[in-house]
Design a protein around this motif. Structure first.
Motif, mmCIF file in Angstrom:
data_model
loop_
_atom_site.group_PDB
_atom_site.id
_atom_site.type_symbol
_atom_site.label_atom_id
_atom_site.label_comp_id
_atom_site.label_asym_id
_atom_site.label_seq_id
_atom_site.Cartn_x
_atom_site.Cartn_y
_atom_site.Cartn_z
ATOM 1 N N VAL A 322 41.891 41.850 26.005
ATOM 2 C CA VAL A 322 40.869 41.868 27.051
ATOM 3 C C VAL A 322 41.514 41.481 28.370
ATOM 4 C CG1 VAL A 322 38.690 40.885 27.869
ATOM 5 C CG2 VAL A 322 39.054 41.232 25.410
ATOM 6 N N PHE A 323 41.207 42.229 29.420
ATOM 7 C CA PHE A 323 41.680 41.885 30.763
ATOM 8 C C PHE A 323 40.510 41.970 31.734
ATOM 9 C CE2 PHE A 323 43.017 43.281 34.991
ATOM 10 C CZ PHE A 323 43.902 42.265 35.342
ATOM 11 N N THR A 324 40.317 40.893 32.477
ATOM 12 C CA THR A 324 39.374 40.891 33.585
ATOM 13 C C THR A 324 40.111 40.362 34.811
ATOM 14 O OG1 THR A 324 37.476 40.488 32.141
ATOM 15 C CG2 THR A 324 37.176 40.059 34.481
ATOM 16 N N GLY A 325 40.243 41.188 35.828
ATOM 17 C CA GLY A 325 40.905 40.779 37.059
ATOM 18 C C GLY A 325 39.972 40.981 38.236
ATOM 19 N N ARG A 326 39.785 39.920 38.999
ATOM 20 C CA ARG A 326 38.868 40.008 40.133
ATOM 21 C C ARG A 326 39.576 39.525 41.397
ATOM 22 N NH1 ARG A 326 34.987 37.063 38.192
ATOM 23 N NH2 ARG A 326 34.042 38.845 37.131
ATOM 24 N N VAL A 327 39.728 40.416 42.365
ATOM 25 C CA VAL A 327 40.300 40.072 43.662
ATOM 26 C C VAL A 327 39.185 40.136 44.697
ATOM 27 C CG1 VAL A 327 41.931 40.731 45.462
ATOM 28 C CG2 VAL A 327 42.597 40.903 43.060
ATOM 29 N N THR A 328 38.972 39.040 45.405
ATOM 30 C CA THR A 328 37.915 38.961 46.403
ATOM 31 C C THR A 328 38.536 38.756 47.778
ATOM 32 O OG1 THR A 328 36.418 37.966 44.780
ATOM 33 C CG2 THR A 328 35.805 37.792 47.097
ATOM 34 N N VAL A 329 38.239 39.675 48.687
ATOM 35 C CA VAL A 329 38.693 39.568 50.070
ATOM 36 C C VAL A 329 37.499 39.133 50.909
ATOM 37 C CG1 VAL A 329 39.775 40.755 52.006
ATOM 38 C CG2 VAL A 329 40.373 41.402 49.656
ATOM 39 N N HIS A 330 37.537 37.908 51.376
ATOM 40 C CA HIS A 330 36.402 37.325 52.071
ATOM 41 C C HIS A 330 36.350 37.787 53.528
ATOM 42 C CE1 HIS A 330 35.125 34.380 48.943
ATOM 43 N NE2 HIS A 330 36.379 34.561 48.531
ATOM 44 N N PRO A 331 35.198 37.660 54.177
ATOM 45 C CA PRO A 331 35.098 38.012 55.594
ATOM 46 C C PRO A 331 36.129 37.247 56.429
ATOM 47 C CG PRO A 331 32.912 37.631 54.675
ATOM 48 C CD PRO A 331 33.896 37.236 53.615
ATOM 49 N N GLY A 332 36.790 37.944 57.308
ATOM 50 C CA GLY A 332 37.803 37.320 58.146
ATOM 51 C C GLY A 332 39.202 37.361 57.577
ATOM 52 N N ALA A 333 39.345 37.753 56.299
ATOM 53 C CA ALA A 333 40.677 37.815 55.682
ATOM 54 C C ALA A 333 41.341 39.150 56.009
ATOM 55 C CB ALA A 333 40.569 37.601 54.185
ATOM 56 N N GLN A 334 41.527 39.410 57.299
ATOM 57 C CA GLN A 334 42.120 40.670 57.730
ATOM 58 C C GLN A 334 43.611 40.718 57.376
ATOM 59 O OE1 GLN A 334 40.003 42.726 58.564
ATOM 60 N NE2 GLN A 334 38.282 41.661 59.502
ATOM 61 N N LYS A 335 44.134 41.942 57.336
ATOM 62 C CA LYS A 335 45.546 42.192 56.985
ATOM 63 C C LYS A 335 45.866 41.777 55.550
ATOM 64 C CE LYS A 335 46.384 43.538 61.210
ATOM 65 N NZ LYS A 335 46.582 44.986 61.534
ATOM 66 N N THR A 336 44.860 41.695 54.704
ATOM 67 C CA THR A 336 45.116 41.409 53.295
ATOM 68 C C THR A 336 45.751 42.623 52.625
ATOM 69 O OG1 THR A 336 43.349 39.774 53.044
ATOM 70 C CG2 THR A 336 43.997 40.973 51.072
ATOM 71 N N ASP A 337 46.735 42.361 51.786
ATOM 72 C CA ASP A 337 47.429 43.414 51.024
ATOM 73 C C ASP A 337 47.379 42.998 49.552
ATOM 74 O OD1 ASP A 337 49.064 45.298 49.900
ATOM 75 O OD2 ASP A 337 50.797 44.907 51.188
ATOM 76 N N ALA A 338 46.538 43.677 48.765
ATOM 77 C CA ALA A 338 46.339 43.275 47.369
ATOM 78 C C ALA A 338 46.459 44.474 46.449
ATOM 79 C CB ALA A 338 44.967 42.626 47.195
ATOM 80 N N GLY A 339 47.237 44.319 45.388
ATOM 81 C CA GLY A 339 47.373 45.368 44.383
ATOM 82 C C GLY A 339 47.264 44.777 42.986
#
Length: 439
Positions: A322-339
């Motif tokens: 089982v895999f559960t992956g959750r990436v949350t980019v909150h307001p103001g978190a500009q220039k986020t780079d997530a993979g």
């Protein structure tokens, strides 16, 4: 009697007030009990536990008082422990610190490494702080706070770069339950490598092993954290890593899941300042009726954050991943780079994998991606290797090796690479070797 009632009964049997603990620790444990009773144990109706049932806990005597088996260094090595000369090492047997098997001498200035248990702790306040709630820790963080009586405190002063890895070994010698809780604090510009190894003796009956590690990284700090989970087949294992990252800090968290009847690895990562980088990678190699759950959450709360997640699973027989992956980019978190990517290989028609990569983006200047795959060995690739004179078992192992290599733990330390090669080579004829080019 259900597992929740068993936990409460076991806690009542200890008698937190009669145990003679300082008020700070007793307060933390009472708060843990309140949190557990408020939340209850997760069920299949709990969204984050949708594919993982905790019924295996019903077979465990959570209040057992069986004596701990005597272990010497040779017996520990035979159990598969990562013992390397006299490098820094802490050993916890059935949740209790073992001074004879540990090695805490010759630490450089600016490094503090010690167990926090009542008899070793120099500060009751510090022990109480270790037992503070980890958010979002849920029921198993609360359980760990109820019962953990020992663990590691590791601190680095500003600018200290520790060259040798810290090895922390947790070994289970009896049925029942054990709980450890660790605290890591890295000062500004410091760096360290920490390896947690979880082992169970083959003859041990059903047991629960819970572990919580809380890491605080100051500005510019770098931490490589590896967890090797190789418990007995009778085990239920639940581990959590909680990390709060300061500005421009770097966290490289890695896992290898091989053991346990039921295991769950959780990562809760918070970018608490701009410029954080998080790399998460993990591999599960399971068979028989093993169940392995990897659950992670990365909170991008500030600008210029980067995260990379690669988790691979290899499942044979009736194993379930089982895999559960959750990436949350909150307001103001500009220039986020997530993979984030999750890949699963099923070696049997009865094997199963459930995967849920998730992105929640509340900022508009970001670069984010996620994906997942579930499949079988490529029949054409297998046929090609066999047509070149490679025997079927070796051809199969080569393809599995290629599939899982990028997710295997590696911190540039040869003893760890050798340990990974040895354990994987011993698993059901899969002669898998870590790639020499992996860094």
């Amino acid at each position: 009697m259900g597992a929740l009632e068993a936990f409460v009964k076991a806690f009542d049997a200890i008698g937190v007030d009669a145990a003679g603990e300082p008020a700070r620790l007793a307060q933390s444990r009472r708060q843990g009990l309140e949190d557990l009773l408020r939340s209850g144990l997760p069920t299949r109706h709990t969204e984050d536990w949708k594919y993982t049932s905790l019924r295996a806990l019903d077979a465990i005597d959570l209040a057992t008082t069986a004596p701990t088996a005597l272990l010497d260094r040779e017996a520990l090595r035979d159990a598969g422990a990562l013992l390397v000369s006299d490098d820094p090492r802490l050993v916890f047997v059935d949740g209790a610190f073992d001074a004879e098997l540990s090695h805490l001498n010759d630490l450089p200035p600016g490094v503090r490494l010690a167990p926090w248990g009542a008899r070793q702790s120099s500060s009751d306040k510090e022990a109480g702080t270790v037992l503070d709630a980890a958010a979002p820790g849920g029921a198993f963080d609360a359980i760990n706070r109820l019962f953990a009586h020992d663990g590691m405190v590791f601190e680095l002063a500003e600018g200290v770069c520790l060259e040798v890895p810290i090895v922390v070994i947790m070994v289970q010698t009896r049925a029942g339950a054990s709980h450890v809780r660790h605290a890591l604090r890295l000062g500004q510009g410091s760096s360290a490598r920490v390896i947690e190894q979880h082992l169970g003796l083959a003859q041990v009956g059903p047991y629960l092993a819970s572990s919580v590690t809380r890491a605080e990284l100051a500005r510019g700090a770098k931490l490589q954290h590896v967890r090797l989970q190789d418990e007995s087949d009778a085990a239920v294992h639940v581990s959590q890593l909680h990390a709060a990252q300061g500005e421009d800090s770097q966290l490289d968290a890695q896992i290898l899941v091989l053991g346990s009847r039921l295991s769950r690895q959780e990562f809760h990562i918070a970018h608490a300042a701009p410029g954080c980088r998080t790399d998460l990678r993990g591999a599960s190699v399971l068979a028989s009726e093993q169940h392995g759950d990897v659950h992670l959450g990365i909170e991008h709360r500030h600008p210029r954050g980067t995260s990379r997640t690669v988790v691979c699973g290899v499942f044979d027989d009736a194993a379930h991943g089982v895999f559960t992956g959750r990436v949350t980019v909150h307001p103001g978190a500009q220039k986020t780079d997530a993979g984030m990517i999750n890949r699963n290989l099923l070696l049997s028609p009865r094997a199963e994998a459930d995967t849920r990569p998730q992105l929640q983006i509340d900022a508009d200047d970001v670069l984010c991606s996620h994906g997942a795959t579930v499949g079988q060995l490529d029949a054409e690739a297998l046929f090609y290797l066999q047509s070149r004179g490679i025997a079927a078992p070796l051809a199969r192992a080569m393809l599995v090796q290629a599939f899982v290599a990028e997710a295997l733990p590696d911190i540039g330390w040869e003893p760890l690479r050798a340990q990974v090669r040895t354990r994987l080579a011993a698993l059901r004829g899969l002669e898998i070797e870590a790639s020499e080019g992996t860094t």
